[in-house]
Design a protein around this motif. Structure first.
Motif, short mmCIF file in Angstrom:
data_model
loop_
_atom_site.label_atom_id
_atom_site.label_comp_id
_atom_site.label_asym_id
_atom_site.label_seq_id
_atom_site.Cartn_x
_atom_site.Cartn_y
_atom_site.Cartn_z
N LYS A 29 -3.33 -13.72 -5.29
CA LYS A 29 -2.09 -13.34 -6.00
C LYS A 29 -1.41 -12.16 -5.30
N VAL A 30 -2.21 -11.23 -4.82
CA VAL A 30 -1.66 -10.08 -4.09
C VAL A 30 -0.94 -10.55 -2.83
N GLU A 31 -1.57 -11.49 -2.13
CA GLU A 31 -0.99 -12.00 -0.89
C GLU A 31 0.34 -12.69 -1.16
N ARG A 32 0.41 -13.36 -2.32
CA ARG A 32 1.60 -14.11 -2.68
C ARG A 32 2.76 -13.19 -3.06
N LEU A 133 3.89 -5.09 2.23
CA LEU A 133 3.74 -4.95 0.79
C LEU A 133 2.34 -5.30 0.32
N ALA A 134 1.74 -6.32 0.91
CA ALA A 134 0.48 -6.86 0.40
C ALA A 134 -0.73 -6.03 0.81
N VAL A 135 -0.70 -5.47 2.02
CA VAL A 135 -1.89 -4.76 2.50
C VAL A 135 -2.26 -3.57 1.62
N PRO A 136 -1.31 -2.69 1.27
CA PRO A 136 -1.71 -1.56 0.42
C PRO A 136 -2.28 -2.01 -0.93
N ALA A 167 -1.64 4.66 8.21
CA ALA A 167 -1.72 5.15 6.83
C ALA A 167 -3.15 5.14 6.30
N ALA A 168 -4.11 4.76 7.14
CA ALA A 168 -5.52 4.82 6.73
C ALA A 168 -6.00 6.27 6.73
N ARG A 272 -1.22 11.04 0.44
CA ARG A 272 0.22 11.18 0.22
C ARG A 272 1.00 10.32 1.20
N HIS A 273 0.60 10.39 2.47
CA HIS A 273 1.27 9.61 3.50
C HIS A 273 1.16 8.11 3.19
N ARG A 274 0.00 7.72 2.67
CA ARG A 274 -0.24 6.30 2.38
C ARG A 274 0.66 5.82 1.23
N ILE A 275 0.73 6.62 0.18
CA ILE A 275 1.60 6.26 -0.95
C ILE A 275 3.06 6.20 -0.49
#
Lengths: 333, 333
Positions: A29-32, A133-136, A167-168, A272-275
């Motif tokens: 579902k996340v991937e979609r 969008l999906a990876v995070p 962003a890791a 913070r950078h990741r968000i």
């Protein structure tokens, strides 16, 4: 089957309780993308924040998958629960084969006490916006249901992939002996985000040249990683994942980087950078959708037609469209 | 020097009259972007629209530069005035060498009657957004001052490069013998935009395999180019630019594609697509700037902080920021 219709909160609780099938469904579902993906992200957000997030990238053929498999085996043996998100910019032609390999690795892993690792390929199918969008969200989900570390493996070609790895908490760049590899990595912006370099296939001729080139580029370009202000210099680890050499050193260096983040109180800066990266990707996607919508609207179509007929300049058409799209800027008076 | 302060309209007229130095100055301003670049675009727009715009792409090392040099020599010999925009995603480390080669080629070209060709490298320096904006302007400028054809040469790795080449009248994809090349091109989305394939280094082992793979992929995937609805199938031309074989065939096929566009009244569709691509790139850049501005504003910073502290989900932070950024959508009532 009744299971297929389980609502998302129920799937999420099942995944938290260790049910692999439920986690797999949520990842699909996340991937979609879309509303269900957002709902999963919102559920997972309060439970996430514990995992060490490690990005691993490098050119195709650098041996990233083999290295990651070795690391996963080591981590499981050490009692940890690693998850791997293999971001795979594949066509349908190759995606199947890669996914097949991964599943074999995953299945073979620790059969006695039940699998402690979870490996998931996420294909982009040419839709790099979706990937950003999906990876995070997938990383957050792994984190929230108890996996640690969460390893994101990408092929370091596009800006999106560089952003994801950058962003890791810890960004690992894998290189191999071969002309121009350090130069290619530099072009892609990878040197600037790397916290750790692995020279893989280090038994091949030229491995020392790669190390020397990298070291020189780090010296010359003051590209001493994101933490340069804290005196951190990305180490260069020699490895041969296929022969089983050096992967222990790789993880030791990854752990050392995390300790450095904790020691210098900079882990929250990564968070913070990741968000920020995630929100920015979502903003750009929403704005890009709005732009496409506006360009297809009756008035947008008319402005584009005028530009096509050279009645107005494309700059003017853009200004007209922007006026419809963006809120007026609030200037400080 | 007084010449350095010539206003843009004067530089533009000088470039139209054939002054190479004036054209060079304008191209530098175009590359830099901003208001001056927009002004140049607006001046050039009414005069442009005559040139055949040809995009040439392929992996690094495919021999694109050598092929383009051969084509330029042929075109000049045939009395034409080709311009080349070599889009070069180089680091400072390699950019110089490539540019040096180009200048030698350009200088050596047709010394007797004055140079009829113009070759320009445009570096991206990791700023692919700038590239998407600058390339259409540089192409328009070459077109407006009388160059025809205008050849855009890119390294086909990123989406931006694919977009640029796909927005040409004729998109040429250069492949070489070597495992996975057709697959790589497919991944990058190049097969879908190609009007013509060149298998370069065709004297090397494996060249026939590349042709066969390409042909098969065209058969299987129904990827028969942008003009598939007009019965056009991208031809595959074998060449060895270094040995001087096949480049005549390449240009014959490029010309044939232009004739096909004219015959089927589809050249205006390419022009429309090109303007649309340019306007979209400008929109996305402006919106991305607006997003960065909003994220750095006091309220934006506050929403991001809340997401970082897990008080709200990143989806909610995004929604709040979007509300500040975008005009409310006008729903049809």
């Amino acid at each position: 089957m009744a299971r297929a219709t389980r609502p998302i909160p129920e799937l999420y609780e099942a995944a938290r309780a260790g049910e692999r099938r439920a986690l797999g469904r949520l990842l699909t579902k996340v991937e979609r993308g879309g509303a269900e993906a957002d709902q999963i992200s919102e559920l997972a957000h309060p439970d996430a924040g514990n995992a060490h997030i490690v990005g691993i990238t490098g050119a195709p053929g650098a041996g990233k998958s083999t290295l990651v498999s070795r690391l996963v085996t080591d981590l499981v043996a050490a009692g940890r629960r690693p998850a791997v998100l293999a971001v795979d910019p594949s066509s349908p032609l190759t995606g199947g084969a890669i996914l097949g390999d991964r599943i074999r690795i995953d299945e073979g892993n620790d059969p006695g006490e039940g699998r402690r690792s979870f490996i998931r390929s996420m294909a982009t199918r040419g839709h790099s916006g979706g990937l950003a969008l999906a990876v995070p969200l997938a990383v957050r989900l792994f984190d929230a249901v108890g996996y640690d570390p969460v390893i994101i493996e990408t092929v370091g070609v596009g800006q999106v992939e560089v952003d994801v790895v950058g962003a890791a908490d810890t960004a690992v760049v894998v290189m191999t002996p071969g002309m121009g590899d350090a130069v290619q990595a530099n072009k892609a912006g990878l040197l600037e985000v790397a916290d750790l370099f692995v020279v893989n296939k280090a038994d091949r001729p030229g491995a020392d040249d790669v190390r020397r080139d990298l070291s020189l580029m780090l010296d010359l370009s003051h590209m001493t990683g994101q933490e340069s202000d804290t005196g951190y210099r990305p180490p260069i680890v020699m490895a041969s994942a296929l022969n089983g050499d050096g992967h222990g050193d790789v993880w030791t260096a990854v752990d050392a980087h995390l300790a450095h983040l904790d020691d210098t109180d900079t882990r929250s800066a990564r968070r913070r950078h990741r968000i920020r990266t995630e929100v920015r990707a979502r903003l750009l996607q929403a704005m890009s959708d709005a732009a496409d919508h506006e360009m297809s609207s009756p008035s947008g179509t008319e402005w584009l037609s005028k530009a096509e007929r050279a009645e107005i300049a494309p700059t003017h058409a853009t200004d007209q469209l922007l006026e419809q799209l963006l809120q007026p800027t609030e200037e400080t008076s």
